[in-house]
Write a protein that holds these residues in place. Structure first.
Motif, short mmCIF file in Angstrom:
data_model
loop_
_atom_site.label_atom_id
_atom_site.label_comp_id
_atom_site.label_asym_id
_atom_site.label_seq_id
_atom_site.Cartn_x
_atom_site.Cartn_y
_atom_site.Cartn_z
N GLY A 152 0.60 -1.67 0.07
CA GLY A 152 0.09 -0.02 -0.12
C GLY A 152 0.98 1.26 -0.34
N ILE A 153 0.90 1.86 -1.05
CA ILE A 153 1.74 3.04 -1.04
C ILE A 153 0.81 4.34 -0.97
N TYR A 154 1.30 5.23 0.05
CA TYR A 154 -0.25 6.29 0.59
C TYR A 154 0.52 7.71 0.11
N ASN A 155 0.05 8.68 0.13
CA ASN A 155 0.54 10.44 0.86
C ASN A 155 -0.10 10.72 1.87
N ALA A 156 1.93 10.39 2.47
CA ALA A 156 1.87 10.94 4.00
C ALA A 156 2.05 12.39 4.18
N ASP A 157 1.62 13.13 3.07
CA ASP A 157 1.14 14.69 3.26
C ASP A 157 -0.02 14.78 2.88
N ASP A 158 -0.59 13.91 3.05
CA ASP A 158 -2.82 14.25 3.11
C ASP A 158 -3.19 13.55 4.34
N PRO A 159 -3.46 14.83 4.68
CA PRO A 159 -4.15 14.19 6.42
C PRO A 159 -5.29 13.70 6.56
N TRP A 160 -5.93 13.16 5.69
CA TRP A 160 -6.57 11.80 5.67
C TRP A 160 -5.65 10.39 5.00
N HIS A 161 -4.61 10.76 5.15
CA HIS A 161 -4.36 8.91 5.32
C HIS A 161 -4.40 8.43 6.27
N GLU A 162 -3.81 8.87 7.89
CA GLU A 162 -3.75 8.16 8.67
C GLU A 162 -5.86 7.33 9.23
N ARG A 163 -6.26 8.28 8.80
CA ARG A 163 -7.59 7.44 8.63
C ARG A 163 -7.69 6.35 7.46
N LEU A 164 -7.69 6.59 6.31
CA LEU A 164 -7.49 5.26 5.38
C LEU A 164 -6.60 4.32 5.69
N LEU A 165 -5.48 4.38 6.88
CA LEU A 165 -4.59 2.89 7.16
C LEU A 165 -4.89 2.51 8.19
N LYS A 166 -6.11 3.25 9.01
CA LYS A 166 -6.62 2.47 10.32
C LYS A 166 -6.72 1.12 10.41
N ASP A 167 -7.73 0.99 9.50
CA ASP A 167 -7.98 -0.65 9.59
C ASP A 167 -7.71 -1.27 8.09
N SER B 142 6.72 11.58 -0.11
CA SER B 142 6.03 13.62 0.63
C SER B 142 6.90 14.68 -0.57
N VAL B 143 6.60 14.84 -0.60
CA VAL B 143 7.19 16.49 -0.64
C VAL B 143 7.59 17.11 -0.01
N ARG B 144 6.86 17.01 1.33
CA ARG B 144 6.91 18.19 2.65
C ARG B 144 8.22 18.23 3.51
N GLY B 145 7.90 16.90 3.72
CA GLY B 145 8.47 15.99 4.96
C GLY B 145 9.23 14.94 5.01
N GLU B 146 9.69 13.79 6.27
CA GLU B 146 10.50 12.23 5.51
C GLU B 146 8.89 11.35 5.56
N ALA B 147 9.96 10.30 4.93
CA ALA B 147 8.86 9.41 3.94
C ALA B 147 9.90 8.61 3.23
N ASP B 148 9.76 7.13 3.02
CA ASP B 148 10.64 6.13 2.29
C ASP B 148 10.19 6.82 1.42
N LEU B 149 9.61 7.23 0.18
CA LEU B 149 10.26 8.25 -1.55
C LEU B 149 9.62 9.98 -0.63
N MET B 150 10.60 10.48 -1.01
CA MET B 150 10.75 11.91 -0.84
C MET B 150 11.58 12.66 -1.96
N ALA B 151 10.61 13.98 -2.20
CA ALA B 151 11.08 14.50 -3.20
C ALA B 151 11.89 16.15 -3.00
N LYS B 152 13.17 16.48 -3.64
CA LYS B 152 13.93 17.12 -2.43
C LYS B 152 13.97 18.39 -3.51
N ASN B 153 14.65 19.40 -3.71
CA ASN B 153 15.15 20.62 -4.65
C ASN B 153 14.23 19.78 -5.73
N VAL B 154 12.37 20.66 -5.58
CA VAL B 154 11.73 20.85 -6.39
C VAL B 154 11.74 21.88 -7.04
#
Length: 478
Positions: free
Chosen positions: A226-241, A251-263
Motif C-alpha cells: 500500500g503506497i500512500y501520500n504522507a502529506d495528505d491529512p486523510w492518510h491516518e484514517r485511511l490506514l486505520k484498519d 512526501s514532498v514536505r517531510g520524511e517518508a520512504d520516498l521523498m522529493a527534494k529540491n523541487v
C-alpha cells in the motif's frame, strides 16, 4: 461452464440438480437468454430482485438473490454484488491471477499516475501493460473507449481477460470510490495499491468525507503493498484498519520512504530529486505544476516497489509527453498567451491548478470553468470562491449541465464569489466563453480551460453533443 465452476469461491452452494451448463451470465434481466444465470444485483437506482421472475420467464437456468424471490431455480447469497464480481472473474477464467495489478485511488491524480506507471513499466521492462481508467482503456498500444473510471465487474473482467490473452504482464487500473463501495473490484488482489489524496467530491453518493475516505480505504484491504501520500491529512484514517502487509509512504514536505527534494517548477515541466533508502535520482517531467511532483512520486513508488530502479524510472519519465486533458498545452501558434486544458472539476483540483499556474505565469492567470449538473451542488460556491481568490480573471460558463439549467448552476458558482471584486465574465455557452477568453487575452496570460479535460463532448439532457476544446481553439485561430 458448469454452474459449480461459476460459483467456485463465492460461498454459494450449488445443488446437484442445478449443476448444468450455463450459457451466459448477466445482472440485466433484459439480456437473459435460455440457460443463462441471472444475478439480482442491487444498484443505487434499481433492485434486480424486482426482475427475478421476468428473468426466469426468459429462460434463466438459475437466479442468484439475496432474499427469497419464490423461484425453484433460486440460490441465495449473502451479497449478490460480491457474488456477481466473483462469478464474472470465474466466467473469464480469473484473468487477474495472471497479471501484476496496480490499483490507483484518490480524488485527484489517478489518471496521470496510471499513465506514468504504464509508460515506465513498458519502457523499462519492455513488456505490454494494460490500462483501465477515466480517459481510455488500453491493451498495450490498442486504445479502447472508457465509459466510466472503473467498469462494472463483467466489463472489467473481460478487459483483464483481453489483456492477459494479448500478452500483457501488468495492468494499471484507476479504482474509483464507487467501484470499491459497490464491489465492482471485489475479489481482485493488487500487487500495489496507491492512495493519491482526498478532497471534496462525490458527496452526493458518499454523503460525508469520512464515508468517502472509508470507501477509498477498501483498496488497501486487497493489495500486497500500500503506497500512500504522507502529506495528505486523510492518510491516518485511511490506514486505520488496513490489512495491507506492507505500507510505503511518499512526501514532498517531510520524511517518508520516498521523498522529493529540491523541487523546481517551470512553465512546461517540473524537476526534483527523488530519494528512497540508498537510491537517488533526478526527475524531469514535462507536465507543469506541483501536483505533478506528487503524481510522479506515487508512480515512481509503485515501479520501484515492483523492482524498477529509480534511475531507470527517471530515464523513462524524461521521455514522457504528458496525459491528454491533464495540464495539457493547447497549441496557439503566433499568439503571446498560453492555453492549458485541465480536468480540474473539483475544488481541490481547481485550487492546485490555479496556484501552480500563478507560480509561473508572466501575465494574468485566467480561469474558465463551470460545474457539472446532477452532481454535488455544495462544491459549486466553493469552486467560485477559490477561483475568485486565486485567479486574476474568471470566466464562468457551463460544464456538463446534464438535466439542470446552466444558469442555475452558474448562479450557485457566483454565490461563492459575491464577496470578491475579482473581474469576471459570465457566458453560459462554453464555446463562446472560450472565444471571449481568446479575444480578451493579454501578452503573457495563461488561460486555464478547467473541468472538461479529455472529454470531447458536452452532456445536455442525456445527449452527448460534440465539444472538443482543442478543436474550438484551433478553429477559432483559423
Amino acid at each position: 461452464m458448469k454452474l459449480s465452476q461459476l460459483l467456485d469461491g463465492t460461498g454459494v452452494a450449488c445443488p446437484p440438480e442445478l449443476d448444468g451448463e450455463i450459457a451466459g451470465i448477466t445482472c440485466d434481466s433484459r439480456r437473459v437468454e435460455p440457460g443463462w444465470a441471472f444475478v439480482c444485483s442491487q444498484g443505487t437506482a434499481q433492485d434486480g430482485h424486482a426482475y427475478a421472475e421476468k428473468a426466469a420467464q426468459a429462460g434463466a437456468a438459475v437466479v442468484v438473490a439475496q432474499r427469497d424471490v419464490g423461484l425453484p431455480c433460486q440460490l441465495l447469497a449473502a451479497s449478490t454484488r460480491r457474488t456477481w464480481a466473483l462469478m464474472c472473474a470465474n466466467w473469464f477464467g480469473r484473468p487477474a491471477e495472471g497479471l501484476t495489478l496496480v490499483g490507483v485511488t484518490g480524488t485527484n491524480g489517478k489518471t496521470t499516475t496510471a499513465f506514468l506507471i504504464k509508460d515506465m513499466l513498458e519502457t523499462v521492462l519492455r513488456t505490454r501493460v494494460g490500462l483501465i481508467g477515466t480517459v481510455q482503456n488500453m491493451v498495450g498500444d490498442e486504445v479502447l473507449p472508457a465509459g466510466r473510471t472503473t467498469p462494472e465487474s463483467y466489463e472489467l473482467q473481460g478487459l483483464l481477460r483481453r489483456m492477459a490473452d494479448a500478452g500483457c504482464t501488468h495492468a494499471v487500473m484507476e479504482v474509483s470510490s464507487h467501484a470499491l463501495q459497490l464491489d465492482r473490484v471485489y475479489g481482485i488482489q493488487y500487487a500495489v495499491g496507491i492512495f493519491t489524496n482526498l478532497s471534496q467530491d462525490h458527496l452526493d453518493f458518499h454523503k460525508t468525507m469520512e464515508n468517502y475516505c472509508d470507501a477509498k480505504a477498501l483498496l488497501f484491504r486487497q493489495c500486497d503493498i500500500g503506497i500512500y501520500n504522507a502529506d495528505d491529512p486523510w492518510h491516518e484514517r485511511l490506514l486505520k484498519d488496513t490489512a495491507c502487509p506492507r505500507l510505503f509512504s511518499y512526501s514532498v514536505r517531510g520524511e517518508a520512504d520516498l521523498m522529493a527534494k529540491n523541487v523546481a517548477l517551470h512553465p512546461g515541466s517540473v524537476d526534483f530529486d527523488a530519494e528512497a533508502e540508498t537510491e537517488w535520482a533526478h526527475m524531469h517531467v514535462g507536465i507543469p505544476a506541483l501536483f505533478t511532483v506528487y503524481n510522479t512520486l506515487d508512480a515512481v513508488a509503485a515501479c520501484w516497489n515492483l523492482g524498477v530502479p529509480l534511475g531507470e524510472c527517471a530515464d523513462a519519465l524524461a521521455k514522457n509527453h504528458g496525459v491528454k486533458g491533464r495540464m495539457e498545452i493547447i497549441p496557439t501558434p503566433g499568439k503571446s498567451y498560453t492555453i492549458l486544458n485541465d480536468y480540474s472539476h473539483k475544488p481541490d483540483a481547481l485550487e492546485n491548478v490555479l496556484r501552480s499556474v500563478k507560480s509561473f505565469a508572466k501575465g494574468r492567470t485566467v480561469v474558465l470553468f463551470g460545474c457539472g449538473g446532477d452532481r454535488d451542488k455544495t462544491k459549486r460556491p466553493v469552486m467560485g470562491k477559490i477561483a475568485a481568490e486565486l485567479a486574476d480573471f474568471v470566466i464562468v460558463t457551463s460544464d456538463n449541465p446534464r438535466t439542470e439549467q446552466p444558469q442555475a448552476i452558474i448562479d450557485d458558482i457566483l454565490a461563492g464569489m459575491q464577496d470578491s471584486d475579482t473581474p469576471r465574465h459570465v457566458e453560459p455557452d462554453r464555446g463562446e466563453a472560450i472565444h471571449y477568453a481568446m479575444d480578451n487575452a493579454r501578452p503573457g496570460d495563461v488561460i486555464i480551460l478547467a473541468g472538461k479535460g479529455h472529454e470531447d463532448y458536452q452532456e445536455i439532457n442525456h445527449v452527448h453533443y460534440p465539444m472538443d476544446e482543442r478543436v474550438i481553439v484551433a478553429d477559432y485561430l483559423k
